[in-house]
Motif scaffolding. Structure first.
Motif, PDB file in Angstrom:
ATOM      1  N   GLN A 106      -6.936   0.969 -17.388  1.00 51.81           N
ATOM      2  CA  GLN A 106      -6.220   0.899 -15.779  1.00 51.81           C
ATOM      3  C   GLN A 106      -7.504   0.272 -14.667  1.00 51.81           C
ATOM      4  OE1 GLN A 106      -5.265   3.396 -18.163  1.00 51.81           O
ATOM      5  NE2 GLN A 106      -3.292   2.591 -18.421  1.00 51.81           N
ATOM      6  N   GLU A 110      -9.330  -3.055 -15.678  1.00 53.74           N
ATOM      7  CA  GLU A 110      -8.688  -4.046 -15.175  1.00 53.74           C
ATOM      8  C   GLU A 110      -9.249  -4.027 -13.125  1.00 53.74           C
ATOM      9  OE1 GLU A 110      -4.391  -3.658 -15.666  1.00 53.74           O
ATOM     10  OE2 GLU A 110      -4.580  -4.128 -17.606  1.00 53.74           O
ATOM     11  N   SER A 111      -8.832  -3.018 -12.806  1.00 54.40           N
ATOM     12  CA  SER A 111      -9.430  -2.597 -11.218  1.00 54.40           C
ATOM     13  C   SER A 111     -10.752  -2.958 -10.867  1.00 54.40           C
ATOM     14  CB  SER A 111      -9.685  -1.045 -10.304  1.00 54.40           C
ATOM     15  OG  SER A 111      -9.531  -1.134  -9.592  1.00 54.40           O
ATOM     16  N   TRP A 127      -9.925  -6.393 -10.839  1.00 58.46           N
ATOM     17  CA  TRP A 127     -10.122  -7.534  -9.518  1.00 58.46           C
ATOM     18  C   TRP A 127     -10.856  -7.360  -8.531  1.00 58.46           C
ATOM     19  CZ3 TRP A 127      -9.120  -4.834  -4.941  1.00 58.46           C
ATOM     20  CH2 TRP A 127      -8.728  -5.306  -4.313  1.00 58.46           C
ATOM     21  N   GLU A 165       0.539 -10.717 -15.769  1.00 60.53           N
ATOM     22  CA  GLU A 165       0.702  -9.617 -15.035  1.00 60.53           C
ATOM     23  C   GLU A 165       0.329  -8.884 -14.141  1.00 60.53           C
ATOM     24  OE1 GLU A 165       1.440  -5.584 -17.284  1.00 60.53           O
ATOM     25  OE2 GLU A 165       2.880  -6.618 -18.486  1.00 60.53           O
ATOM     26  N   LEU A 166      -0.015  -8.966 -12.541  1.00 63.60           N
ATOM     27  CA  LEU A 166      -0.824  -8.613 -11.218  1.00 63.60           C
ATOM     28  C   LEU A 166      -1.365  -7.493 -11.934  1.00 63.60           C
ATOM     29  CD1 LEU A 166       1.619  -9.629  -8.509  1.00 63.60           C
ATOM     30  CD2 LEU A 166      -0.262 -10.879  -9.644  1.00 63.60           C
ATOM     31  N   THR A 167      -2.728  -7.687 -11.472  1.00 66.18           N
ATOM     32  CA  THR A 167      -3.558  -6.052 -11.207  1.00 66.18           C
ATOM     33  C   THR A 167      -3.176  -4.954 -10.070  1.00 66.18           C
ATOM     34  OG1 THR A 167      -5.047  -7.251 -12.519  1.00 66.18           O
ATOM     35  CG2 THR A 167      -5.446  -4.948 -12.053  1.00 66.18           C
ATOM     36  N   THR A 168      -3.309  -3.464  -9.877  1.00 66.48           N
ATOM     37  CA  THR A 168      -3.497  -2.667  -9.157  1.00 66.48           C
ATOM     38  C   THR A 168      -4.417  -2.206  -9.504  1.00 66.48           C
ATOM     39  OG1 THR A 168      -0.775  -1.901 -10.023  1.00 66.48           O
ATOM     40  CG2 THR A 168      -2.021  -0.718  -9.060  1.00 66.48           C
ATOM     41  N   PRO A 169      -5.053  -2.454  -8.143  1.00 64.86           N
ATOM     42  CA  PRO A 169      -6.780  -1.634  -7.648  1.00 64.86           C
ATOM     43  C   PRO A 169      -6.449  -0.010  -7.769  1.00 64.86           C
ATOM     44  CG  PRO A 169      -5.591  -2.263  -5.734  1.00 64.86           C
ATOM     45  CD  PRO A 169      -4.840  -3.272  -6.940  1.00 64.86           C
ATOM     46  N   ILE A 170      -7.491   0.409  -7.983  1.00 67.36           N
ATOM     47  CA  ILE A 170      -7.285   1.780  -8.100  1.00 67.36           C
ATOM     48  C   ILE A 170      -8.970   2.117  -6.424  1.00 67.36           C
ATOM     49  CG2 ILE A 170      -8.167   3.747  -9.549  1.00 67.36           C
ATOM     50  CD1 ILE A 170      -6.177   2.430 -12.255  1.00 67.36           C
ATOM     51  N   LEU A 221      -6.357 -10.893  -9.938  1.00 66.84           N
ATOM     52  CA  LEU A 221      -5.302 -10.968  -9.396  1.00 66.84           C
ATOM     53  C   LEU A 221      -4.348 -10.703 -10.846  1.00 66.84           C
ATOM     54  CD1 LEU A 221      -3.984 -13.020  -6.433  1.00 66.84           C
ATOM     55  CD2 LEU A 221      -4.666 -11.059  -6.671  1.00 66.84           C
TER      56      LEU A 221
END
Length: 393
Positions: free
Chosen positions: A47, A50-51, A54, A201-206, A310
């Protein structure tokens, strides 16, 4: 603002858009694996990785669009691939929080260099032939890749090169567009476009809160800063000079890029800097015959970078779906004109010829002293040769 948008719409072109896309495609496809290795070395979860994508996509996109639109020149902002390689080998044992602290430290150093104007003052002493030789040396391996990739897939690369030579005579503005489209068609025909793992799928920033370890800041942060400046920003400036943008002010760009880096570091934006290789695609005549309209390639690259950020993980799978022979041949063919122009500029003036030759050879050699890339040493040795020549007079 409205007038500026109207100007951008009026200047928009297919060739510049494709140049921007190819620059992003080559950037992600050729170096994404190194970025993922850097994140894994710091213990980043899938995760968080992926951030990182992003943050890198958004940072590069905002930088490309904002700077290109403001200066009306193709200012291409990318992550530091040599920097990612350094992180991949240096972050073992560090935590993701400590890595984030390093990114913030490097961002602050970049801002300081931009505000003081120190880097621009140093690069102003580099003559255009030396800068052009540096660029030719950096890009030389990509030209060779056309023919090394030919051994991997003779049909694909042979047709792509033939299309380039043909369209360069009859449709020069759209030569790379045609090469790109024909290459994809041949790749699909050969069954080598692997799209089975795509999932959009859209990525969620962490957010990762930073920790500052003085030993890591000195041991990793300073080398990361030096590598970024010498192996990325220095040839990036050479690209702008060799492409006819000699009067471009660099300090505000470094300040802006450092600020973007500072904002996005907690999300995984480890470095941002001027591009060299992909910038050469966007500053070439293939992007647009009129150099005053090539800034559209920079804006297009920014848009594609934001989309890549994104979509995150899906983009990694997308860029991995293209065979390496296609990527290598496309990069080399797109850079042929720039390599030729750089060599011509480097060697046209006899007074600079030996110094330019040394710069070219050292830059193309790939040597590294003290963990500093060949592009830096190429300039150093070239300037030393030039200084000795001037002593004789």
């Amino acid at each position: 603002m409205l007038l500026n948008i109207k100007t951008i719409i009026r200047d928009w072109s297919l060739s510049a858009t494709v140049s921007g896309f190819i620059a992003v495609l080559i950037g992600f496809a050729s170096a994404m694996a190194i970025v993922l290795q850097a994140g894994q070395a710091a213990g980043a979860s899938p995760q968080i990785l992926e951030s990182w994508i992003w943050a890198l996509g958004i940072g590069m996109g905002v930088g490309c669009i904002g700077l290109s639109a403001y200066y009306k020149r193709p200012i291409i902002i990318v992550w530091s691939t040599p920097g990612a390689a350094l992180l991949a080998t240096s972050l073992m044992g560090a935590t993701i929080e400590q890595a984030t602290g390093i990114f913030i430290f490097v961002a602050i150093l970049s801002i300081l260099v931009g505000v003081t104007g120190a880097f621009q003052k140093l690069t102003s002493y580099i003559p255009l032939p030396i800068a052009s030789a540096l660029l030719a040396g950096v890009l030389f391996q990509f030209g060779l890749q056309i023919f090394t990739s030919f051994a991997l897939n003779p049909l694909l690369v042979g047709i792509m090169l033939s299309i380039y030579l043909l369209t360069k005579r009859v449709l020069p503005r759209y030569a790379i567009v045609c090469v790109f489209l024909v290459g994809i068609i041949i790749t699909i025909f050969q069954g080598q476009l692997a799209t089975e793992n795509l999932a959009f799928e859209l990525t969620t920033p962490i957010w990762v809160s930073p920790e500052f370890d003085i030993n890591l800041l000195i041991g990793i942060g300073i080398p990361l800063f030096i590598v970024t400046m010498t192996s990325q920003n220095l040839p990036g400036i050479a690209v702008l000079k060799a492409s006819g943008y000699e009067k471009q002010s660099i300090s505000p760009i470094l300040t802006t890029v450092g600020s973007i880096n500072l904002v996005l570091a907690p999300f995984g934006g480890f470095t941002f800097n001027l591009a060299a290789i992909t910038a050469a695609i966007c500053t070439s005549e293939e992007a647009h015959p009129d150099k005053n309209k090539r800034y559209i390639a920079g804006i297009a690259a920014g848009i594609f970078n934001i989309i890549a950020g994104l979509l995150g993980a899906a983009v990694v799978a997308l860029f991995a779906s293209f065979p390496m022979a296609f990527i290598a041949a496309l990069a080399g063919i797109a850079l042929l004109g720039t390599i030729a122009n750089s060599l011509n500029t480097a060697f046209v003036e006899p007074v600079y010829r030996e110094a330019a030759l040394v710069t070219f050879l050292v830059s193309a050699s790939g040597i590294s002293f003290f963990e500093i890339a060949a592009s830096f040493w190429g300039v150093v040795f070239g300037l030393i040769v030039l200084a000795f020549q001037r002593l004789k007079h």
